[in-house]
Design a protein around this motif. Structure first.
Motif, PDB file in Angstrom:
ATOM      1  N   THR A  77      87.888  78.290  32.719  1.00 32.27           N
ATOM      2  CA  THR A  77      88.557  79.044  33.784  1.00 32.27           C
ATOM      3  C   THR A  77      87.800  78.964  35.105  1.00 32.27           C
ATOM      4  O   THR A  77      88.392  78.849  36.182  1.00 32.27           O
ATOM      5  N   ASN A  78      86.482  79.000  35.016  1.00 33.60           N
ATOM      6  CA  ASN A  78      85.649  79.012  36.223  1.00 33.60           C
ATOM      7  C   ASN A  78      85.065  77.643  36.573  1.00 33.60           C
ATOM      8  O   ASN A  78      84.221  77.554  37.470  1.00 33.60           O
ATOM      9  N   GLN A  79      85.504  76.613  35.844  1.00 30.31           N
ATOM     10  CA  GLN A  79      85.023  75.253  36.100  1.00 30.31           C
ATOM     11  C   GLN A  79      83.504  75.202  36.142  1.00 30.31           C
ATOM     12  O   GLN A  79      82.897  74.634  37.051  1.00 30.31           O
ATOM     13  N   PHE A  80      82.886  75.815  35.126  1.00 29.90           N
ATOM     14  CA  PHE A  80      81.434  75.896  35.061  1.00 29.90           C
ATOM     15  C   PHE A  80      80.927  75.006  33.930  1.00 29.90           C
ATOM     16  O   PHE A  80      81.525  74.933  32.863  1.00 29.90           O
ATOM     17  N   GLY A  81      79.817  74.343  34.171  1.00 25.56           N
ATOM     18  CA  GLY A  81      79.193  73.539  33.128  1.00 25.56           C
ATOM     19  C   GLY A  81      79.188  72.058  33.470  1.00 25.56           C
ATOM     20  O   GLY A  81      79.934  71.579  34.322  1.00 25.56           O
ATOM     21  N   ILE A  82      78.328  71.329  32.799  1.00 25.79           N
ATOM     22  CA  ILE A  82      78.105  69.906  33.091  1.00 25.79           C
ATOM     23  C   ILE A  82      79.401  69.100  33.025  1.00 25.79           C
ATOM     24  O   ILE A  82      79.685  68.292  33.907  1.00 25.79           O
ATOM     25  N   LEU A  83      80.183  69.322  31.973  1.00 31.02           N
ATOM     26  CA  LEU A  83      81.422  68.555  31.825  1.00 31.02           C
ATOM     27  C   LEU A  83      82.402  68.822  32.959  1.00 31.02           C
ATOM     28  O   LEU A  83      83.184  67.940  33.345  1.00 31.02           O
ATOM     29  N   GLN A  84      82.357  70.024  33.499  1.00 34.79           N
ATOM     30  CA  GLN A  84      83.270  70.375  34.591  1.00 34.79           C
ATOM     31  C   GLN A  84      82.826  69.768  35.920  1.00 34.79           C
ATOM     32  O   GLN A  84      83.635  69.628  36.842  1.00 34.79           O
ATOM     33  N   TRP A  85      81.552  69.402  36.013  1.00 35.71           N
ATOM     34  CA  TRP A  85      81.011  68.876  37.265  1.00 35.71           C
ATOM     35  C   TRP A  85      80.976  67.355  37.298  1.00 35.71           C
ATOM     36  O   TRP A  85      80.733  66.769  38.357  1.00 35.71           O
ATOM     37  N   LEU A  86      81.196  66.728  36.162  1.00 36.24           N
ATOM     38  CA  LEU A  86      81.183  65.270  36.107  1.00 36.24           C
ATOM     39  C   LEU A  86      82.492  64.689  36.651  1.00 36.24           C
ATOM     40  O   LEU A  86      83.535  65.350  36.604  1.00 36.24           O
ATOM     41  N   VAL A  97      80.211  62.558  25.427  1.00 40.38           N
ATOM     42  CA  VAL A  97      79.184  63.198  26.258  1.00 40.38           C
ATOM     43  C   VAL A  97      79.041  64.666  25.872  1.00 40.38           C
ATOM     44  O   VAL A  97      77.928  65.189  25.721  1.00 40.38           O
ATOM     45  N   GLY A  98      80.181  65.331  25.691  1.00 43.99           N
ATOM     46  CA  GLY A  98      80.154  66.742  25.316  1.00 43.99           C
ATOM     47  C   GLY A  98      79.477  66.973  23.979  1.00 43.99           C
ATOM     48  O   GLY A  98      78.647  67.879  23.828  1.00 43.99           O
ATOM     49  N   LEU A  99      79.797  66.143  22.998  1.00 43.10           N
ATOM     50  CA  LEU A  99      79.199  66.282  21.665  1.00 43.10           C
ATOM     51  C   LEU A  99      77.697  66.013  21.700  1.00 43.10           C
ATOM     52  O   LEU A  99      76.914  66.710  21.039  1.00 43.10           O
ATOM     53  N   THR A 153      73.864  77.871  20.248  1.00 46.69           N
ATOM     54  CA  THR A 153      75.160  77.203  20.322  1.00 46.69           C
ATOM     55  C   THR A 153      75.977  77.749  21.482  1.00 46.69           C
ATOM     56  O   THR A 153      76.602  76.999  22.244  1.00 46.69           O
ATOM     57  N   THR A 154      75.954  79.067  21.643  1.00 47.27           N
ATOM     58  CA  THR A 154      76.657  79.707  22.758  1.00 47.27           C
ATOM     59  C   THR A 154      76.072  79.261  24.092  1.00 47.27           C
ATOM     60  O   THR A 154      76.811  78.984  25.049  1.00 47.27           O
ATOM     61  N   LEU A 155      74.750  79.178  24.158  1.00 46.89           N
ATOM     62  CA  LEU A 155      74.096  78.693  25.375  1.00 46.89           C
ATOM     63  C   LEU A 155      74.531  77.264  25.664  1.00 46.89           C
ATOM     64  O   LEU A 155      74.789  76.909  26.824  1.00 46.89           O
ATOM     65  N   GLY A 156      74.626  76.462  24.624  1.00 43.40           N
ATOM     66  CA  GLY A 156      75.067  75.084  24.791  1.00 43.40           C
ATOM     67  C   GLY A 156      76.475  75.009  25.342  1.00 43.40           C
ATOM     68  O   GLY A 156      76.760  74.212  26.245  1.00 43.40           O
ATOM     69  N   VAL A 157      77.364  75.832  24.815  1.00 46.32           N
ATOM     70  CA  VAL A 157      78.756  75.863  25.297  1.00 46.32           C
ATOM     71  C   VAL A 157      78.788  76.240  26.776  1.00 46.32           C
ATOM     72  O   VAL A 157      79.543  75.657  27.566  1.00 46.32           O
ATOM     73  N   LEU A 158      77.956  77.200  27.161  1.00 44.78           N
ATOM     74  CA  LEU A 158      77.906  77.646  28.557  1.00 44.78           C
ATOM     75  C   LEU A 158      77.374  76.549  29.475  1.00 44.78           C
ATOM     76  O   LEU A 158      77.970  76.257  30.527  1.00 44.78           O
ATOM     77  N   GLY A 161      79.775  73.483  29.314  1.00 45.50           N
ATOM     78  CA  GLY A 161      81.113  73.751  29.817  1.00 45.50           C
ATOM     79  C   GLY A 161      82.188  73.135  28.932  1.00 45.50           C
ATOM     80  O   GLY A 161      83.158  72.554  29.423  1.00 45.50           O
ATOM     81  N   SER A 162      81.996  73.263  27.621  1.00 43.94           N
ATOM     82  CA  SER A 162      82.896  72.609  26.676  1.00 43.94           C
ATOM     83  C   SER A 162      84.080  73.490  26.309  1.00 43.94           C
ATOM     84  O   SER A 162      83.920  74.694  26.111  1.00 43.94           O
ATOM     85  N   PRO A 163      85.264  72.910  26.210  1.00 44.67           N
ATOM     86  CA  PRO A 163      86.439  73.655  25.748  1.00 44.67           C
ATOM     87  C   PRO A 163      86.308  73.992  24.278  1.00 44.67           C
ATOM     88  O   PRO A 163      85.514  73.376  23.558  1.00 44.67           O
ATOM     89  N   MET A 164      87.091  74.954  23.807  1.00 44.33           N
ATOM     90  CA  MET A 164      86.941  75.432  22.444  1.00 44.33           C
ATOM     91  C   MET A 164      87.262  74.361  21.409  1.00 44.33           C
ATOM     92  O   MET A 164      86.647  74.329  20.343  1.00 44.33           O
ATOM     93  N   TRP A 165      88.186  73.470  21.700  1.00 46.80           N
ATOM     94  CA  TRP A 165      88.503  72.413  20.731  1.00 46.80           C
ATOM     95  C   TRP A 165      87.277  71.528  20.476  1.00 46.80           C
ATOM     96  O   TRP A 165      87.036  71.083  19.360  1.00 46.80           O
ATOM     97  N   MET A 166      86.489  71.321  21.527  1.00 45.66           N
ATOM     98  CA  MET A 166      85.281  70.505  21.389  1.00 45.66           C
ATOM     99  C   MET A 166      84.226  71.245  20.577  1.00 45.66           C
ATOM    100  O   MET A 166      83.481  70.633  19.793  1.00 45.66           O
ATOM    101  N   VAL A 167      84.162  72.564  20.748  1.00 49.65           N
ATOM    102  CA  VAL A 167      83.229  73.376  19.980  1.00 49.65           C
ATOM    103  C   VAL A 167      83.559  73.302  18.489  1.00 49.65           C
ATOM    104  O   VAL A 167      82.676  73.112  17.647  1.00 49.65           O
ATOM    105  N   PHE A 168      84.849  73.434  18.159  1.00 51.83           N
ATOM    106  CA  PHE A 168      85.272  73.340  16.765  1.00 51.83           C
ATOM    107  C   PHE A 168      84.978  71.951  16.194  1.00 51.83           C
ATOM    108  O   PHE A 168      84.554  71.810  15.048  1.00 51.83           O
ATOM    109  N   LEU A 169      85.214  70.924  16.993  1.00 52.63           N
ATOM    110  CA  LEU A 169      84.927  69.552  16.554  1.00 52.63           C
ATOM    111  C   LEU A 169      83.430  69.383  16.324  1.00 52.63           C
ATOM    112  O   LEU A 169      83.009  68.800  15.309  1.00 52.63           O
ATOM    113  N   TYR A 170      82.633  69.873  17.261  1.00 50.18           N
ATOM    114  CA  TYR A 170      81.174  69.782  17.127  1.00 50.18           C
ATOM    115  C   TYR A 170      80.689  70.506  15.871  1.00 50.18           C
ATOM    116  O   TYR A 170      79.875  69.966  15.106  1.00 50.18           O
ATOM    117  N   GLN A 171      81.176  71.713  15.638  1.00 50.84           N
ATOM    118  CA  GLN A 171      80.738  72.478  14.471  1.00 50.84           C
ATOM    119  C   GLN A 171      81.127  71.786  13.173  1.00 50.84           C
ATOM    120  O   GLN A 171      80.369  71.795  12.204  1.00 50.84           O
TER     121      GLN A 171
END
Length: 277
Positions: A77-86, A97-99, A153-158, A161-171
């Motif tokens: 929502t806030n376009q925050f995180g490495i993936l959002q800035w690339l 890259v996200g994984l 893991t939460t810090l990593g998501v922050l 800047g990974s979307p939830m689908w990527m988090v589920f895939l990573y886990q």
């Protein structure tokens, strides 16, 4: 790729449980047929301890899952995180890259810090006390460590800047990778070596479970092996020389009784001994 994203965007909890149980079952069958080491132990008793600790991890992750969900939604929502800035890139590269970054923070970094910080080591120590490493050892974590790993893991998501689908895939990949690299399976050495240049292979991770330093403080990765090679924490040791456990807790009453394992972080401090080979 879009089908994968669609699936992990709404993956049912039952599917995630099936992946966990299915992975343990599959690798357990394989390691029974092609064992790396022939252990003389009560396998069901050993599995019972490790599966209990796995269940505590599942419960903790379930109770705290809303934090992960809110964090992922906030970053998008806030376009925050490495993936959002690339800059814009192909979807497969964006995912890779996200994984890689999630694995760096949620697995490699927290693992490294647990080994280097005395108070955190006392919780992580329970994982290393296992003297019969098999696929059930993958989630042999003290409940306190499960909370610590969830926080990273939460810090990593922050940060990522990974979307939830990527988090589920990573886990999902993380669970499978951990079950695989802990499994007591015999893989031809050349195959294992080739694998270890891309992912954490069984023989590579088994070195981390050798009972003496400096090998205990090596090979921290879970999915990707690049971080150990990049940061100089990769080590090799012939499998014939590997002895599982940790030198401070080699007695069976210390590492094979659930009650004692849960108490270890609150007992007399057990810092790692530096024993030269």
């Amino acid at each position: 790729m879009t089908e994968i994203i669609s699936y992990f965007s709404s993956i049912p909890s039952s599917h995630r449980s099936l992946i966990l149980v299915g992975g343990i079952t599959l690798f357990w069958l394989i390691e029974n047929a092609f064992p790396l080491f022939n252990f003389n132990y009560k396998k069901w008793h050993h599995a019972g301890i490790n599966i209990f600790l796995t269940l505590t991890t599942i419960v903790i992750n379930f109770l705290l899952a809303f934090i992960l969900l809110q964090t992922a939604n906030w970053t998008i929502t806030n376009q925050f995180g490495i993936l959002q800035w690339l800059p814009q890139m192909p979807l497969w590269l964006y995912t890779l890259v996200g994984l890689l970054l999630l694995d760096l923070i949620g697995a490699y970094l927290v693992h490294l810090i647990e080994h280097k910080t005395k108070i955190l080591w006392r919780f992580h120590l329970i994982h290393h006390t296992d003297t019969w490493i098999d696929t059930t050892s993958a989630n042999r974590h003290h409940p306190g460590e499960s909370v610590i790993r969830f926080a990273f893991t939460t810090l990593g998501v922050l940060i990522v800047g990974s979307p939830m689908w990527m988090v589920f895939l990573y886990q999902t990949l993380s669970v499978i990778a951990s079950q695989f690299n802990h499994a007591n399976i015999s893989i031809p050495e050349k195959w294992d070596t080739v694998l270890s240049y891309f992912i954490v292979s069984p023989n590579m991770h088994k070195v981390h479970h050798h009972y003496k330093l400096p090998y205990t403080d090596s090979n921290y990765g879970n999915i990707f092996s690049i971080w150990d090679r990049l940061f100089g924490t990769f080590m090799a040791l012939p499998k014939e020389k590997i002895i599982y456990g940790v030198d401070t807790h080699m007695k069976i009453e210390e590492h094979n009784q659930l009650k004692n394992l849960l108490k270890i972080p609150f007992q007399k401090r057990y810092d790692k001994k530096i024993i030269k080979l």
